[in-house]
Design an enzyme around this catalytic site. Structure first.
Site, PDB file in Angstrom:
ATOM      1  N   TYR A  58      29.622 -13.139 -52.113  1.00 23.47           N
ATOM      2  CA  TYR A  58      29.726 -13.140 -50.649  1.00 23.47           C
ATOM      3  C   TYR A  58      28.315 -13.342 -50.128  1.00 23.47           C
ATOM      4  O   TYR A  58      27.415 -12.527 -50.376  1.00 23.47           O
ATOM      5  CB  TYR A  58      30.297 -11.811 -50.161  1.00 23.47           C
ATOM      6  CG  TYR A  58      30.521 -11.707 -48.667  1.00 23.47           C
ATOM      7  CD1 TYR A  58      31.788 -11.848 -48.131  1.00 23.47           C
ATOM      8  CD2 TYR A  58      29.459 -11.465 -47.803  1.00 23.47           C
ATOM      9  CE1 TYR A  58      32.011 -11.754 -46.757  1.00 23.47           C
ATOM     10  CE2 TYR A  58      29.655 -11.375 -46.439  1.00 23.47           C
ATOM     11  CZ  TYR A  58      30.938 -11.520 -45.918  1.00 23.47           C
ATOM     12  OH  TYR A  58      31.140 -11.433 -44.549  1.00 23.47           O
ATOM     13  N   SER A 109      25.629 -13.296 -47.419  1.00 24.57           N
ATOM     14  CA  SER A 109      25.352 -12.647 -46.137  1.00 24.57           C
ATOM     15  C   SER A 109      23.976 -13.060 -45.647  1.00 24.57           C
ATOM     16  O   SER A 109      22.986 -12.943 -46.372  1.00 24.57           O
ATOM     17  CB  SER A 109      25.423 -11.119 -46.299  1.00 24.57           C
ATOM     18  OG  SER A 109      25.041 -10.474 -45.105  1.00 24.57           O
ATOM     19  N   TYR A 138      26.268  -4.855 -40.593  1.00 20.11           N
ATOM     20  CA  TYR A 138      27.476  -4.247 -41.162  1.00 20.11           C
ATOM     21  C   TYR A 138      27.702  -4.775 -42.584  1.00 20.11           C
ATOM     22  O   TYR A 138      28.037  -4.013 -43.482  1.00 20.11           O
ATOM     23  CB  TYR A 138      28.697  -4.547 -40.287  1.00 20.11           C
ATOM     24  CG  TYR A 138      29.957  -3.916 -40.848  1.00 20.11           C
ATOM     25  CD1 TYR A 138      30.236  -2.568 -40.620  1.00 20.11           C
ATOM     26  CD2 TYR A 138      30.832  -4.653 -41.640  1.00 20.11           C
ATOM     27  CE1 TYR A 138      31.365  -1.980 -41.155  1.00 20.11           C
ATOM     28  CE2 TYR A 138      31.961  -4.070 -42.185  1.00 20.11           C
ATOM     29  CZ  TYR A 138      32.224  -2.739 -41.936  1.00 20.11           C
ATOM     30  OH  TYR A 138      33.345  -2.153 -42.483  1.00 20.11           O
ATOM     31  N   GLU A 139      27.517  -6.093 -42.752  1.00 17.02           N
ATOM     32  CA  GLU A 139      27.660  -6.668 -44.089  1.00 17.02           C
ATOM     33  C   GLU A 139      26.677  -6.023 -45.060  1.00 17.02           C
ATOM     34  O   GLU A 139      27.022  -5.691 -46.207  1.00 17.02           O
ATOM     35  CB  GLU A 139      27.426  -8.175 -44.050  1.00 17.02           C
ATOM     36  CG  GLU A 139      28.525  -8.960 -43.362  1.00 17.02           C
ATOM     37  CD  GLU A 139      28.169 -10.429 -43.218  1.00 17.02           C
ATOM     38  OE1 GLU A 139      29.095 -11.235 -43.035  1.00 17.02           O
ATOM     39  OE2 GLU A 139      26.970 -10.758 -43.276  1.00 17.02           O
ATOM     40  N   LEU A 140      25.464  -5.855 -44.576  1.00 16.54           N
ATOM     41  CA  LEU A 140      24.424  -5.280 -45.412  1.00 16.54           C
ATOM     42  C   LEU A 140      24.754  -3.838 -45.797  1.00 16.54           C
ATOM     43  O   LEU A 140      24.766  -3.473 -46.976  1.00 16.54           O
ATOM     44  CB  LEU A 140      23.075  -5.344 -44.694  1.00 16.54           C
ATOM     45  CG  LEU A 140      21.877  -4.704 -45.389  1.00 16.54           C
ATOM     46  CD1 LEU A 140      21.630  -5.388 -46.722  1.00 16.54           C
ATOM     47  CD2 LEU A 140      20.639  -4.797 -44.512  1.00 16.54           C
TER      48      LEU A 140
END
Length: 358
Positions: A200, A202, A275-277
């Site tokens: 994924y 990011s 948020y992804e992190l």
């Protein structure tokens, strides 16, 4: 009949006279016997003489100790053994119809016993006899010669240095070694893991993001990984259908991915990116469900924000983009990316293929 009886009597008298004229002698082959011994041990040596019954009382069998240089010079007649044998001594003489024997008991053999042989001596009125019993140390394994010892030490040192050198080489080139192993064996870690994506990706995709870093992530990193190395990436704004709940979509795609690849920039501050992190780091460090690959297009120490969990990531999980130096596909940057990505057969590509300047 009378003649036959007379003849038998004459034969018996002749045989008897012949036996009486036999000279006593000590049994054995040759004049000396070698006995192998060890220092400090106890041994017994038997001496046996052939003596007729009529000569038993006039024959004397005994042990003496003599000087090696002159075995005819009798230095010492050994004492008979007592109930407690604390030193070398001579046992009792035993007799049968035709033999006489005695034993020498060697107690706690020393160097003197080796240097001075023992003699079993027989005296009788018909003549004497003697046999030399020489003690010899048992052969022991030869000590290693100085040359062999020195050679062995040098060889051991050289081997140790080579082993350390090989270990250092393996540590220095572990990435190349692992990639070569994967290439030769065709190992595939993705089979049966239930994941859809290899990683994924990011990165900060807001309009305020620096153009160079966004271009690197979207136009350089993703195409090379997908087209040149055959990895399947999930990019949120490209692969997620608009209209759904953004948070749920992010979690869903993170669950479907084997790696979380984070491209950091100075503007990594949007809600989606953070948020992804944070979600990815939680899954990696707490839930242990995903592995993180941190790509530093800007050194972490120069980032305008500091996230404590990022500092906890191991150095081996970080890959630094070094501009022109990292552009060739055979550079350390792309090799380390492949090393950190899941093992799977990839498309073959030229090692000398060079990326166009960003």
């Amino acid at each position: 009949m009378n003649n036959r009886i007379a003849r038998l009597k004459r034969q018996r008298r002749t045989s008897k006279g012949h036996r009486e004229n036999i000279r006593p002698r000590i049994l054995g082959i040759g004049n000396a016997t070698i006995v192998e011994v060890e220092i400090g041990q106890n041994y017994s040596i038997k001496c046996e003489a052939s003596i007729t019954k009529s000569d038993q009382t006039i024959a004397h069998l005994y042990w003496v100790r003599t000087n090696r240089s002159n075995i005819n010079n009798l230095d010492d007649i050994l004492d008979p053994c007592t109930s407690t044998m604390s030193k070398t001594c001579a046992g009792k003489t035993e007799s049968t119809n035709s033999t006489q024997s005695t034993e020498l008991y060697l107690i706690n053999i020393s160097d003197d016993d080796i240097n001075y042989p023992y003699i079993c001596k027989l005296d009788s009125i018909k003549g004497g006899d003697m046999r030399l019993f020489e003690l010899k140390l048992k052969d022991k394994s030869q000590d290693i010669s100085k040359k062999v010892f020195t050679t062995s030490i040098i060889a051991s040192i050289i081997c140790s240095i080579l082993i350390v050198f090989l270990i250092c080489l393996c540590i220095m080139f572990r990435i190349q070694i692992v990639l070569l192993y994967r290439s030769l064996t065709g190992v595939d870690e993705t089979i049966g893991d239930g994941k859809e994506y290899d990683a994924y990706l990011s990165f900060e995709s807001s309009s305020s993001c620096e153009a160079d870093e966004r271009h690197f992530a979207f136009q350089t990193l993703a195409p090379i990984l997908e087209n040149s190395f055959g990895y399947k990436l999930c990019i949120f704004e490209r692969d997620v259908v608009p209209g759904g709940a953004q948070v749920d979509d992010m979690n869903s795609f993170l669950e479907k991915s084997r790696r979380l690849m984070i491209v950091l920039s100075n503007d990594f501050t949007s809600c989606k990116a953070m948020y992804e992190l944070e979600s990815g780091l939680h899954k990696a460090m707490v839930e242990r469900k995903i592995k993180v690959i941190l790509i530093e297009s800007t050194p972490l120490s120069e980032q305008s924000f500091q996230l404590e969990s990022l500092q906890l990531l191991k150095m081996k999980n970080r890959v630094k983009w070094k501009g022109d130096k990292s552009r060739p596909l055979n550079s350390q940057f792309w090799k380390k990316i492949q090393y950190l990505m899941p093992a799977k057969p990839i498309k073959s590509s030229s090692s000398f293929f060079t990326l166009k300047a960003i």
